[in-house]
Each structure stands twice: as C-alpha cells, then as structure tokens.
Scaffold this motif. Structure first.
Motif, PDB file in Angstrom:
ATOM      1  N   GLN A 137      16.680   3.748  12.019  1.00  0.00           N
ATOM      2  CA  GLN A 137      17.016   2.479  12.660  1.00  0.00           C
ATOM      3  C   GLN A 137      16.085   2.325  13.854  1.00  0.00           C
ATOM      4  OE1 GLN A 137      20.413   1.144  10.226  1.00  0.00           O
ATOM      5  NE2 GLN A 137      19.180   0.125  11.790  1.00  0.00           N
ATOM      6  N   VAL A 186      14.900   0.045  15.806  1.00  0.00           N
ATOM      7  CA  VAL A 186      15.109  -0.779  16.999  1.00  0.00           C
ATOM      8  C   VAL A 186      15.563   0.067  18.184  1.00  0.00           C
ATOM      9  CG1 VAL A 186      16.622  -2.581  17.960  1.00  0.00           C
ATOM     10  CG2 VAL A 186      15.436  -2.960  15.804  1.00  0.00           C
ATOM     11  N   ARG A 187      16.298   1.119  17.930  1.00  0.00           N
ATOM     12  CA  ARG A 187      16.739   1.990  19.027  1.00  0.00           C
ATOM     13  C   ARG A 187      15.563   2.631  19.759  1.00  0.00           C
ATOM     14  NH1 ARG A 187      22.390   5.102  18.134  1.00  0.00           N
ATOM     15  NH2 ARG A 187      23.434   3.666  16.696  1.00  0.00           N
ATOM     16  N   TYR A 207      14.533  -2.530  23.804  1.00  0.00           N
ATOM     17  CA  TYR A 207      15.910  -2.295  23.392  1.00  0.00           C
ATOM     18  C   TYR A 207      16.454  -1.000  23.999  1.00  0.00           C
ATOM     19  CZ  TYR A 207      15.601  -6.208  20.184  1.00  0.00           C
ATOM     20  OH  TYR A 207      15.476  -7.477  19.670  1.00  0.00           O
ATOM     21  N   GLN A 261      19.687  -0.584  26.541  1.00  0.00           N
ATOM     22  CA  GLN A 261      20.811   0.322  26.298  1.00  0.00           C
ATOM     23  C   GLN A 261      21.033   1.243  27.483  1.00  0.00           C
ATOM     24  OE1 GLN A 261      20.608   3.835  25.784  1.00  0.00           O
ATOM     25  NE2 GLN A 261      22.776   4.132  25.250  1.00  0.00           N
ATOM     26  N   HIS A 289      19.618  -4.275  11.605  1.00  0.00           N
ATOM     27  CA  HIS A 289      18.974  -3.772  12.825  1.00  0.00           C
ATOM     28  C   HIS A 289      19.835  -4.068  14.049  1.00  0.00           C
ATOM     29  CE1 HIS A 289      15.095  -2.346  11.430  1.00  0.00           C
ATOM     30  NE2 HIS A 289      14.885  -3.461  10.760  1.00  0.00           N
ATOM     31  N   ASP A 290      20.272  -5.316  14.172  1.00  0.00           N
ATOM     32  CA  ASP A 290      21.049  -5.706  15.346  1.00  0.00           C
ATOM     33  C   ASP A 290      22.499  -5.255  15.248  1.00  0.00           C
ATOM     34  OD1 ASP A 290      18.991  -6.959  16.877  1.00  0.00           O
ATOM     35  OD2 ASP A 290      19.031  -8.619  15.462  1.00  0.00           O
ATOM     36  N   PHE A 294      22.221  -1.857  16.714  1.00  0.00           N
ATOM     37  CA  PHE A 294      22.011  -1.910  18.159  1.00  0.00           C
ATOM     38  C   PHE A 294      23.277  -2.350  18.884  1.00  0.00           C
ATOM     39  CE2 PHE A 294      20.208  -3.948  22.051  1.00  0.00           C
ATOM     40  CZ  PHE A 294      19.768  -2.772  22.648  1.00  0.00           C
ATOM     41  N   TRP A 330      25.513   0.539  19.195  1.00  0.00           N
ATOM     42  CA  TRP A 330      24.998   1.479  20.193  1.00  0.00           C
ATOM     43  C   TRP A 330      25.433   1.053  21.596  1.00  0.00           C
ATOM     44  CZ3 TRP A 330      19.246   2.206  21.863  1.00  0.00           C
ATOM     45  CH2 TRP A 330      19.057   3.508  22.348  1.00  0.00           C
TER      46      TRP A 330
END
Length: 340
Positions: free
Chosen positions: A118, A120-121, A126, A130, A175-176, A179, A182
């Motif tokens: 994944q 995007v993390r 992003y 976070q 993807h989102d 996120f 998360w």
C-alpha cells in the motif's frame, strides 16, 4: 535472512516500477510473467534474468514480489509462501477475503513474512500528515476527505472486469481506504455509490464512499477514472478538533491551519515512494522492525473495499465488525517523518 535475490512476478507496468526500486536498492533481479510476449520483452529491455516458469524463479530467489492482476495474487503468493519465500504483494492483497485469509494463514504456518504494498503510506505528503495527526497536531480527527482521480485505463484491460479487479473501488479507492484506516482506525460502516458508466462493457468509472470509523471519524472518499487530459490528481483535507491539514497534488503543498507549522514539503517522487516501501519491507525481512503496513492491514483495507462494492450494488450501507480498540491515535512511523 539476507535479501540479495528478488523475484518479480508480473513484468508489466507496476512490475517495472518495482524492478526500478529494487535496482536502486542493489538487488539481483529475477523475473517471471505468465505471458510469453512479456517475458520476451523483459529479457530484451529490463536487464534481469527472466525465468520460463514460476518454479524456476522460486528456486533462484530470496524474496518474491507479486505485481500481477488482482485475481492472480492469491495463487502466486500462496505458491511462494509454501516454498518458504517471503512475499511482497501489490495491493489489493487478494480478490476475496477468503483468499486473503488463506495467504495470512499460509504465511504464519510457514513462518515467513507476507506484506501488502500500500504505497501511499510511503509518500511523504501522506506519511507526514499521518505523523502530524498521530502527534495530535489537529486534535481528534472529525471529518476527512480524499480524492484520487486519473484517466481511463485500457478499456479492454482487466481493470474493467470487476470479477478480476473489484473495479475502481478495489483498484483505486483502496489506496485512500487504507490511508483513512491508518489515520482514524477501523471502519465500522460503509456507504458507497458507483457513477458515470463509460459504455456497456466498461462499467462505472467514478466511485464515492462514506466511511464511519470506530472512533466516530467520518471519511469521504472519491475515486475516478473520468479525469480528462490524462493527468493524475490526489488531495485530502483532514479536519480535527484543533485544526486541519490540507493538500492537493496539483495546487498546494501540505499545510496545517495551525500557525507556524508545516507537515512536509510537496513534490515527492512517485518512484522513490516505491523504493522506500521496498526498503522497509526488506529491512523487516532481514530482522528489522515491523513495517508501517502489514498483511493484516491489507486484509482490512480489502474488507472495506469489498463492503463498498456491496453497498454500491445494493444501495444499502454495510456494517463491518470491530476488530480493534477505539481510536487512540496512531504512532508516527519514523523519526525522520515525524520531524519533517
């Protein structure tokens, strides 16, 4: 174990991105693709050892990186795990929850790691957001909005076969979804819609979902294959009790509406995010700390995505079981991110 030899399965677009990342990390590269024409092209222009079958690749590598269409993930990853090879698998982890559970079980039984990619993390815009949320910079997350918009993939490709890909929700919105989890914890309720049909054979190209998180945070997600001009755009707004973090890839850097603070500069490299991801997985395989995303995270994101598909098909909200304690805020992933 030392990771020196990496086998990339799937030598198409995303496979080539992973190959570039592994090459930057100095790995000895091996490849396999079920399509003979893809193997021939890869042998010619990718500069890696291409194997005629999966068994040959498995005998030659330390780690397997699965970069194939979604519906083939489970069988390929399962074969690698049963051969005792750690597996990195592109998102989504599998096409069904049953397949995801089988992979996690096989990983545990074999005593070898399984990771889901994944990415995007690992993108600075992003990851820094976070870290800011985890540090309490916006207080308790209340309402979060995410968009992910691009052009139409090949109309004849597997992406449009929802039985293979779970469509735009399973391929793009996931993807989102990951996120949002998360940032705000597990999702307990999903309501989704699919819109803008692009012809009878291509199916919906625009999706919208509302997620309710276990702690009460609400996430609004938009994913689209209808963006004109071929450009790709992402954005988010993270509103909390004490402030907001705001970002759009085509308009502004990551900023917080808190005087004197900045989450991170914009302008991350798409490719380098994959390199960071692979480096973190490699470090974990070699005995380092657990990476910021696990196979269980991949399974949870898939569960939400499939619930969104069901909601869009039925017009009804879908309730999901709670699998974690109420939201308390997640920890920053690394010192260099937290201090960005």
């Amino acid at each position: 174990m030392k990771v020196s030899r990496v086998g990339v399965v799937g030598l198409g677009g995303i496979g080539r991105v992973h190959i570039s990342g592994w090459r930057e990390l100095g790995a000895e590269l091996h490849g396999f693709d079920e399509l003979p024409e893809s193997r021939a092209v890869a042998q010619e222009d990718l500069g890696l050892q291409v194997h005629p079958d999966l068994a040959s690749l498995l005998r030659s590598v330390d780690v397997v990186d699965v970069c194939t269409p979604t519906d083939t993930h489970a069988a390929l990853a399962l074969a690698a795990l049963r051969a005792g090879k750690p597996v990195i698998c592109e998102k989504p982890l599998a096409r069904t929850l049953e397949e995801a559970d089988e992979l996690i079980s096989a990983s545990e039984q074999a005593g070898v790691p399984l990771f889901t990619a994944q990415v995007v993390r690992f993108m600075p815009e992003y990851a820094s957001a976070q870290a800011a949320v985890a540090a309490g910079r916006i207080g308790r997350p209340a309402v979060m909005r995410f968009t992910r918009e691009g052009g139409m993939p090949n109309p004849q490709g597997w992406y449009h076969d929802t039985a293979r890909s779970a469509g735009i929700i399973g391929d793009v919105m996931i993807h989102d979804i990951d996120f949002a989890r998360w940032l705000a914890g597990d999702v307990v309720r999903v309501y989704a819609k699919l819109m803008r049909p692009a012809g009878p054979q291509n199916g919906p190209t625009h999706a919208y979902a509302i997620l309710t998180h276990v702690g009460g945070t609400i996430s609004h997600l938009t994913a689209s294959w209808a963006r004109q001009g071929g450009s790709f755009r992402t954005s988010y707004e993270l509103a909390g009790s004490d402030g907001m973090i705001d970002y759009a890839s085509d308009q502004r850097p990551v900023v917080q509406t808190i005087p004197g603070t900045l989450a991170a500069p914009a302008g991350s490299s798409f490719g380098s995010s994959f390199t960071r991801e692979l480096a973190e997985f490699r470090a974990a395989i070699e005995g380092g700390p657990q990476p910021r995303v696990t196979a269980h995270d991949g399974r949870a994101a898939l569960a939400v995505a499939l619930a969104a598909v069901t909601s869009a098909q039925t017009g009804q909200a879908v309730e999901l079981p709670v699998s974690s304690t109420p939201y308390e805020g997640s920890a920053p992933v690394a010192a260099e991110v937290a201090s960005a």
